[in-house]
Design an enzyme around this catalytic site. Structure first.
Site, mmCIF file in Angstrom:
data_model
loop_
_atom_site.group_PDB
_atom_site.id
_atom_site.type_symbol
_atom_site.label_atom_id
_atom_site.label_comp_id
_atom_site.label_asym_id
_atom_site.label_seq_id
_atom_site.Cartn_x
_atom_site.Cartn_y
_atom_site.Cartn_z
ATOM 1 C CG ASP A 1 -8.354 -4.115 -3.056
ATOM 2 O OD1 ASP A 1 -7.535 -3.204 -3.272
ATOM 3 O OD2 ASP A 1 -9.576 -3.958 -3.108
ATOM 4 C CG HIS B 1 -2.063 0.954 1.095
ATOM 5 N ND1 HIS B 1 -1.952 2.301 1.341
ATOM 6 C CD2 HIS B 1 -3.323 0.738 0.678
ATOM 7 C CE1 HIS B 1 -3.127 2.880 1.102
ATOM 8 N NE2 HIS B 1 -3.975 1.968 0.699
HETATM 9 C C1 SDX Z 1 -6.090 0.179 -3.120
HETATM 10 O O1 SDX Z 1 -4.213 4.642 -2.196
HETATM 11 C C2 SDX Z 1 -5.189 4.057 -1.604
HETATM 12 O O2 SDX Z 1 -5.629 4.475 -0.564
HETATM 13 C C3 SDX Z 1 -5.753 2.849 -2.351
HETATM 14 C C4 SDX Z 1 -6.813 2.050 -1.602
HETATM 15 C C5 SDX Z 1 -8.076 2.866 -1.372
HETATM 16 O O3 SDX Z 1 -8.824 2.522 -0.436
HETATM 17 O O4 SDX Z 1 -8.368 3.761 -2.215
HETATM 18 O O5 SDX Z 1 -6.306 1.628 -0.354
HETATM 19 C C6 SDX Z 1 -7.226 0.816 -2.403
HETATM 20 O O6 SDX Z 1 -5.846 0.518 -4.241
HETATM 21 C C7 SDX Z 1 -5.241 -0.841 -2.378
HETATM 22 C C8 SDX Z 1 -4.049 -1.354 -3.246
HETATM 23 C C9 SDX Z 1 -4.571 -2.449 -4.186
HETATM 24 N N1 SDX Z 1 -3.492 -2.859 -5.139
HETATM 25 C C10 SDX Z 1 -2.887 -4.037 -5.032
HETATM 26 O O7 SDX Z 1 -3.070 -4.855 -4.117
HETATM 27 C C11 SDX Z 1 -1.896 -4.330 -6.172
HETATM 28 C C12 SDX Z 1 -0.592 -4.911 -5.603
HETATM 29 N N2 SDX Z 1 0.092 -3.825 -4.849
HETATM 30 C C13 SDX Z 1 1.088 -3.065 -5.546
HETATM 31 O O8 SDX Z 1 0.990 -2.965 -6.922
HETATM 32 C C14 SDX Z 1 1.591 -1.836 -4.770
HETATM 33 O O9 SDX Z 1 1.867 -2.276 -3.506
HETATM 34 C C15 SDX Z 1 0.735 -0.590 -4.724
HETATM 35 C C16 SDX Z 1 0.338 -0.145 -6.082
HETATM 36 C C17 SDX Z 1 -0.469 -0.817 -3.885
HETATM 37 C C18 SDX Z 1 1.575 0.511 -4.052
HETATM 38 O O10 SDX Z 1 2.616 0.788 -4.909
HETATM 39 P P1 SDX Z 1 3.752 1.881 -4.535
HETATM 40 O O11 SDX Z 1 3.448 2.561 -3.259
HETATM 41 O O12 SDX Z 1 3.962 2.717 -5.764
HETATM 42 O O13 SDX Z 1 4.991 0.995 -4.238
HETATM 43 P P2 SDX Z 1 5.967 0.426 -5.341
HETATM 44 O O14 SDX Z 1 5.185 -0.129 -6.497
HETATM 45 O O15 SDX Z 1 6.998 1.454 -5.611
HETATM 46 O O16 SDX Z 1 6.635 -0.836 -4.577
HETATM 47 C C19 SDX Z 1 7.735 -0.639 -3.678
HETATM 48 C C20 SDX Z 1 8.516 -1.958 -3.737
HETATM 49 C C21 SDX Z 1 8.928 -2.346 -5.156
HETATM 50 O O17 SDX Z 1 10.066 -3.197 -5.041
HETATM 51 P P3 SDX Z 1 11.560 -2.490 -5.235
HETATM 52 O O18 SDX Z 1 11.519 -1.759 -6.576
HETATM 53 O O19 SDX Z 1 11.730 -1.568 -4.058
HETATM 54 O O20 SDX Z 1 12.516 -3.654 -5.243
HETATM 55 O O21 SDX Z 1 7.654 -3.042 -3.280
HETATM 56 C C22 SDX Z 1 7.458 -3.963 -4.356
HETATM 57 C C23 SDX Z 1 7.794 -3.238 -5.633
HETATM 58 O O22 SDX Z 1 8.208 -4.163 -6.621
HETATM 59 N N3 SDX Z 1 6.038 -4.333 -4.301
HETATM 60 C C24 SDX Z 1 5.583 -5.574 -4.469
HETATM 61 C C25 SDX Z 1 4.183 -5.470 -4.279
HETATM 62 N N4 SDX Z 1 3.843 -4.192 -4.024
HETATM 63 C C26 SDX Z 1 5.000 -3.498 -4.031
HETATM 64 N N5 SDX Z 1 6.213 -6.746 -4.759
HETATM 65 C C27 SDX Z 1 5.417 -7.843 -4.864
HETATM 66 N N6 SDX Z 1 4.060 -7.835 -4.689
HETATM 67 C C28 SDX Z 1 3.416 -6.665 -4.403
HETATM 68 N N7 SDX Z 1 2.108 -6.654 -4.228
#
Ligand code: SDX
Length: 428
Positions: A364, A307
């Site tokens: 989610d 998140h």
């Molecule tokens: C919602 O914003 C809100 O409030 C949203 C929400 C709401 O109520 O409106 O809470 C609802 O959208 C919840 C999120 C639902 N999405 C998912 O579950 C999809 C999977 N999650 C990710 O795609 C990610 O965690 C996000 C999009 C939620 C957050 O992304 P960020 O903050 O931009 O973080 P990032 O993508 O830069 O990740 C940081 C690191 C990366 O690794 P490094 O480059 O540092 O090596 O964490 C890794 C990412 O690769 N990472 C994951 C991961 N999420 C982040 N690796 C594996 N699996 C994951 N799910």
């Protein structure tokens, strides 16, 4: 003496005001930065940028705190109705008994949609994703209510549009589902409350008497409250920026529905169930899929994990996980996907990759399992998210318009070709 931040640029020191919110969050106010220094800031994905000052929702990502207008999500989810929470978010205070009765009665008066809109459904392919149908239908409502085209027309007109939208979205959402099954549409019935009415329109058939299950109604009420607002997330920021152009509320919320559809945002609840089914069909080998999620060469991500704000735990996930156990037990459902989800959560939370990146289950992760138990089909999961988030979108839009915030128009830093002359095609 008010706090300032000092910044040194090209040998000169500038002072920028620091703003402190009611929960002691601090921001450097850069609204005069470019005039003062000629510099702008860069912040891809707005990870460090506040777009507004808001009184609606407070999140503390480190402590896992979520408050709507000062009330904790835990108290609202266990004590309030979704209609009460909708009123609280939109109007700022919990309603009195009479205020709630008037609000619910006004909404019941607008649950029908123009019969002309039924023709729109017939034009969609049978397997049209309900989110694509819903965003179009909600924007189309503006064509039936031309007085809504001026969002600042009057307080009464603004309230009428708000109540129409809250009333008609469930009807259009349920009809999107019925249309995908080529089943007859069920009309709303005013003897039901908001959640009962939606479930009735989703699952009743003209040929039989449909009884809404109280456990299902209670679970849906909780789920909608948990999704009702979440400060400046992707879809809410979309609503704010579209609404800042003074577009009407229907088309503004339609834009929010489109943003929510993305798999990284509200579309994740559908992705989570599809991921759990994929792991289940693959023999339930959780370690293999956790390894894939960690592998930078593998595009697979653990959907429902991570998140932007919560770096400890998502308080909504904790509530949904408990509700999940409760609903499956009361409905006597044994879903193998729940066992896989719990094993996946355990393995991931003990793994350094997830711990180092503060990746925990988000709202989610478990919601799809509970929607499945309530009989909601997978393609409708993100529609359920939109149903819950609607009062939050409306509240944020109303706050933005009432505060007369300027049209949103970020700056950029150009990195393309510098000035060059046109070359005739014969010489290219
Ligand atoms: C919602 O914003 C809100 O409030 C949203 C929400 C709401 O109520 O409106 O809470 C609802 O959208 C919840 C999120 C639902 N999405 C998912 O579950 C999809 C999977 N999650 C990710 O795609 C990610 O965690 C996000 C999009 C939620 C957050 O992304 P960020 O903050 O931009 O973080 P990032 O993508 O830069 O990740 C940081 C690191 C990366 O690794 P490094 O480059 O540092 O090596 O964490 C890794 C990412 O690769 N990472 C994951 C991961 N999420 C982040 N690796 C594996 N699996 C994951 N799910």
């Amino acid at each position: 003496m008010s706090e300032v931040a000092k910044i040194e640029l090209d040998g000169k020191i500038y002072e920028l005001p620091v703003f402190t919110g009611t929960e002691n969050e601090k921001a450097i106010d850069i609204s005069k930065l470019r005039d003062l220094t000629g510099y702008i800031t860069l912040d891809s994905g707005y990870k460090n940028t506040g777009a507004t000052k808001s009184s609606i929702t407070f999140l503390d990502g480190e402590e896992g705190i979520l408050h709507y207008r000062g009330y904790s999500i835990e108290q609202l989810a266990s004590k309030a109705s979704f209609m009460e929470v909708s009123y609280l978010l939109i109007y700022g205070e919990l309603p009195t008994k009479d205020e709630l009765a008037d609000f619910e009665m006004s909404i019941k008066k607008h649950t029908l949609v123009s019969e002309d809109m039924k023709q729109f459904f017939e034009a969609y392919p049978a397997k049209a994703h309900p989110m694509g149908v819903l965003s179009s239908m909600i924007s189309s409502l503006s064509t039936f209510y031309p007085e809504s085209l001026d969002p600042n027309r009057s307080k009464e007109a603004k309230n009428l549009t708000i109540h129409r939208l809250i009333a008609k979205l469930p009807t259009l959402a349920a009809w999107s589902f019925k249309n995908s099954l080529s089943h007859p549409f069920m009309y709303p019935r005013n003897e039901f409350d908001y959640c009962e009415n939606f479930l009735y329109m989703m699952f009743a058939m003209p040929t039989e008497d449909y009884k809404v299950h109280p456990v299902v109604v209670e679970a849906l009420n909780t789920l909608l409250i948990l999704h009702a607002d979440h400060e400046q997330n992707c879809s809410t920021s979309t609503v704010r920026i579209v609404g800042s152009s003074q577009a009407n509320l229907y088309s503004t919320v339609s834009a929010g529905i489109s943003a929510l559809w993305g798999p990284l945002h509200g579309g994740a609840n559908q992705e989570v169930i599809e991921m759990l089914e994929q792991i289940n069909n693959d023999g339930g080998n959780v370690d293999k899929w956790v390894a894939k999620a960690k592998d930078k060469e593998d595009p697979f991500r653990l959907m429902g994990f991570g998140h932007r704000v919560y770096k400890n735990f998502d308080p909504r996930a904790n509530i949904i996980k408990k509700a999940c156990d409760d609903v499956l037990e009361k409905l006597n459902i044994n879903d193998p996907l729940l066992a896989i989800a719990k094993k996946l959560e355990k393995v991931a939370l003990e793994d350094a990759y997830f711990k180092e990146r503060n990746l925990y289950p988000n709202v989610d992760f478990y919601s799809g399992i509970i929607y499945k138990a309530l009989g909601i089909p997978t393609e409708m999961f993100t529609v359920m998210f939109a149903l819950g988030r609607l009062p939050g979108w409306i509240a944020q839009w109303k706050e933005m318009t009432e505060n007369k915030e300027p049209i949103g128009r970020p700056r950029q830093i150009y990195i393309g070709n510098t000035s060059r002359d046109y070359v005739d095609i014969s010489k290219r």
